[in-house]
Design an enzyme around this catalytic site. Structure first.
Site, PDB file in Angstrom:
ATOM      1  N   GLU A  11     -46.539  41.108  65.975  1.00  0.00           N
ATOM      2  CA  GLU A  11     -46.742  39.779  66.569  1.00  0.00           C
ATOM      3  C   GLU A  11     -46.528  39.822  68.078  1.00  0.00           C
ATOM      4  OE1 GLU A  11     -48.087  37.415  65.077  1.00  0.00           O
ATOM      5  OE2 GLU A  11     -47.737  37.737  62.957  1.00  0.00           O
ATOM      6  N   GLU A  41     -59.702  31.517  62.195  1.00  0.00           N
ATOM      7  CA  GLU A  41     -60.692  32.511  61.758  1.00  0.00           C
ATOM      8  C   GLU A  41     -62.086  31.946  61.497  1.00  0.00           C
ATOM      9  OE1 GLU A  41     -57.554  32.460  60.816  1.00  0.00           O
ATOM     10  OE2 GLU A  41     -56.799  34.384  61.515  1.00  0.00           O
ATOM     11  N   GLU A  99     -54.747  28.238  52.578  1.00  0.00           N
ATOM     12  CA  GLU A  99     -54.298  29.620  52.796  1.00  0.00           C
ATOM     13  C   GLU A  99     -54.793  30.551  51.680  1.00  0.00           C
ATOM     14  OE1 GLU A  99     -53.110  30.584  55.462  1.00  0.00           O
ATOM     15  OE2 GLU A  99     -51.979  32.416  55.174  1.00  0.00           O
ATOM     16  N   ASP A 119     -56.097  42.795  57.542  1.00  0.00           N
ATOM     17  CA  ASP A 119     -57.245  42.315  58.312  1.00  0.00           C
ATOM     18  C   ASP A 119     -57.477  42.990  59.659  1.00  0.00           C
ATOM     19  OD1 ASP A 119     -54.879  41.126  59.093  1.00  0.00           O
ATOM     20  OD2 ASP A 119     -55.611  39.073  59.149  1.00  0.00           O
ATOM     21  N   THR A 123     -57.343  40.589  68.475  1.00  0.00           N
ATOM     22  CA  THR A 123     -57.188  39.800  67.252  1.00  0.00           C
ATOM     23  C   THR A 123     -56.511  38.461  67.530  1.00  0.00           C
ATOM     24  OG1 THR A 123     -56.510  39.904  64.938  1.00  0.00           O
ATOM     25  CG2 THR A 123     -54.940  40.756  66.543  1.00  0.00           C
TER      26      THR A 123
HETATM   27  C1  DMJ Z   1     -53.276  35.289  64.604  1.00  0.00           C
HETATM   28  O1  DMJ Z   1     -52.015  35.572  65.069  1.00  0.00           O
HETATM   29  C2  DMJ Z   1     -54.155  36.503  64.660  1.00  0.00           C
HETATM   30  O2  DMJ Z   1     -55.483  36.124  64.545  1.00  0.00           O
HETATM   31  C3  DMJ Z   1     -53.806  37.492  63.599  1.00  0.00           C
HETATM   32  O3  DMJ Z   1     -54.659  38.607  63.597  1.00  0.00           O
HETATM   33  C4  DMJ Z   1     -53.856  36.850  62.238  1.00  0.00           C
HETATM   34  N1  DMJ Z   1     -53.128  35.629  62.171  1.00  0.00           N
HETATM   35  C5  DMJ Z   1     -53.153  34.693  63.249  1.00  0.00           C
HETATM   36  C6  DMJ Z   1     -54.101  33.542  63.088  1.00  0.00           C
HETATM   37  O4  DMJ Z   1     -54.340  33.118  61.835  1.00  0.00           O
END
Ligand code: DMJ
Length: 575
Positions: A137, A391, A370, A277, A474
């Site tokens: 994170e 997303e 979710e 992911d 991401t």
């Molecule tokens: C974000 O922190 C990023 O996109 C991560 O890759 C996945 N989760 C969250 C958003 O849903």
């Protein structure tokens, strides 16, 4: 003159002519869509500032806003097992949401606020704090946010570069990157999921991590190495990635959780959602950003395995990495990034069909839950929440970029309307606790500003991307694709339909990439820097991508495929 005598012929002629008489002209339609996009862009801008201003008023410099109680949470550090008296008096969190908002401010054209934030962070941010943080994170949000903002601040068009900004954000990023390194000091090279920013890995720290936790660090740490000239960040992330890849099964599948000391899998089942992911995303994007063949080889095998073992029609289930047998038939909100990734590799048809399924579920509930049980066509009993995730907006943005199909604008509009009706409160935007009741939860995640608002804005107004070639991390932080960051020209991949920069100067190849992606190459000429988009790109005959025949559509710049003309008169990668 020939005039038909019977009514049937008149009727036939009328039917043939009437569409051209009464249908709105293409240019009229164009201006209606342009007006709609401007209107939607302004709605998204308002959403962003409602979230941002409330954060700045009620939560800054703490990490995130609690919009219902108008208070804050320092969510990035997990202080549970530390004594609070260890914290320095002046500990104020990491201003996470501010860092996450930086690139969105630039994209929305607010350079003044961007500059103010950069100066504040340069003067106040410190990572020398006794806080246990999650490596993944912190990497995607803090390190990625700082590096991207540093690049934007040093862009020649930004006033900061001529003023007080030196390289303070990069120094902060380097300080943070150095604090990450002890996490990689394991027998396998796979990093611990948690470290203490001041003291490194704590005693009795958990040795369990996830595939995305240790396999999606390469963009930020690789960029840090490129910017600082210190190879340690890129090599630590790459060693971990290679180790992870070596743990794949004979089917080229990976699990979801593993032990960083033994290098053994803990959870053998996996899919394309939570815990995995961004691993796939980073293999592909690392190839685009750094041009190493290895990344493409890994991505390609992994992508084919996903399509073979996880895909069922337009849906993706989970499977056991050892057997390829389906385990869980679930749609998760995080999976909705996949169509966006498919656009990057040119698999537009597959992207479009799975995107439609996510849209269907979004429309069914008003937002994306979710977890949704595909085999029972019902919600997961406990995971009914929607924490303002980006997303679906992200994939919608990519698909619109690739196809220019106005349908995606309508999808974006429906996302914006749902967010405003269900999640907007006086103190910001609140997560949904239960999509069946739309009961809210007191949390505005920083990715709402870093990603959700950004992708929606870019869907309606992509002017930030014109003449630029960026890849988004991401967490939605833009990084430029530069030929100087590319390892070498992969000669075997140089397409035969190679184009050259025609500027009166001696011609030279404009791209160093494969058939899949083509980076911008800055050519220095006597008249400044010229950006060349792609080696294979042949533009459409009209700048608005409209057409009557396939011949008017050129060649796509990201995957070098011929574009064709849709029935609605748009050039695109229609399958
Ligand atoms: C974000 O922190 C990023 O996109 C991560 O890759 C996945 N989760 C969250 C958003 O849903």
């Amino acid at each position: 003159m020939f005039l038909p005598r019977n009514y049937g012929t008149w009727l036939l002629l009328f039917l043939l002519i009437s569409p051209t008489l009464f249908a709105p002209s293409l240019s009229h339609l164009d201006s209606r869509w342009a007006a709609k996009k401007r209107h939607m862009r302004e709605k998204v801008r308002e959403m962003f500032y409602h979230a941002y201003d409330n954060y700045m008023t009620h939560a800054f410099p703490h990490d995130e806003l609690k919009p219902l109680s108008k208070s804050f949470t320092d969510s990035l550090s997990e202080l549970g097992n530390l004594k609070l008296e260890h914290l320095p008096q002046d500990y104020n969190g990491s201003a996470l949401t501010l860092i996450e908002s930086l690139s969105s401010l630039v994209i929305m054209g607010n350079n003044t606020e961007f500059e103010r934030a950069v100066i504040w962070l340069s003067e106040n941010l410190t990572f020398n704090i006794d806080a246990r943080i999650n490596l993944f994170e912190c990497n995607i949000r803090l390190l990625g946010g700082l590096i991207s903002a540093h690049i934007l601040a040093t862009d020649s068009t930004n006033r900061l570069v001529h003023g007080s900004y030196k390289v303070q954000l990069l120094n902060l990023a380097e300080d943070l990157g150095r604090r990450f390194l002890p996490a990689f000091d394991t027998p396998t090279g796979l990093p611990y999921a948690w470290i203490n920013l001041k003291y490194g890995v704590m005693e009795n720290e958990t040795t369990e991590t996830s595939t995305s936790g240790c396999g999606s660090l390469i963009l930020e740490m690789g960029a840090l190495s490129q910017l600082t000239g210190d190879p340690r960040y890129e090599s630590a992330a790459l060693r971990a990635l290679r180790k992870l890849w070596s743990m794949r099964s004979s089917l080229n599948l990976l699990g979801t959780t593993l032990d960083v000391i033994t290098g053994e899998w803990i959870e053998y089942s996996s899919g394309i959602g939570a815990g995995v992911d961004s691993f796939y995303e980073y293999l592909c994007k690392a190839y685009i950003l750094f041009g190493k063949e290895d990344y493409w080889r890994m991505f390609h095998s992994a992508y084919l395995a996903v399509q073979k073992y996880f895909r069922h029609g337009s849906w993706y289930h989970e499977a056991d990495m050892r057997t390829g047998k389906a385990t869980y038939w679930q749609l998760t909100s995080l999976q909705a990034f996949w169509p966006g990734l498919q656009v990057l590799v040119g698999d537009i048809g597959a992207a479009n069909s799975s995107h439609r399924e996510f849209v269907y579920v979004w429309e069914k509930f008003g937002v994306l839950p979710e977890r949704y049980l595909l085999d029972h066509q019902m919600l997961h009993p406990t995971e009914k929440y929607y924490p303002l995730r980006p997303e679906l907006a992200e994939s919608t943005f990519y698909l619109y970029q690739a196809t220019k199909d106005p349908w995606y604008i309508q999808v974006g509009e429906s996302i914006v309307n749902s967010l405003n009706s269900y999640t907007k409160v006086e103190g910001g935007f609140a997560s949904v606790r239960d999509v069946t009741t739309m009961q809210l939860e007191d949390h505005q995640h920083s990715f709402f500003l870093a990603e959700t608002c950004k992708y929606l804005y870019l869907l309606f107004d992509d002017s930030f991307l014109v003449d630029r070639n960026y890849i988004f991390t991401t967490e939605g932080h833009p990084l430029p694709i530069l030929s100087s960051w590319h390892e070498r020209l992969p000669e075997t991949y140089i397409p035969t339909n190679w184009t050259y920069a025609k500027s009166g100067l001696p011609t030279r190849p404009a791209s160093a990439m494969s058939l899949q992606v083509c980076p911008a190459t800055a050519l220095r000429s006597g008249y400044g820097v010229q950006q060349i988009e792609s080696a294979c790109h042949v533009p459409d005959s009209r700048g608005d991508h409209r057409c009557f025949t396939d011949e008017e559509c050129g060649v796509d710049s990201t995957n070098c495929r011929r574009r064709s003309c849709s029935m609605a008169g748009y050039c695109g990668l229609w399958i």
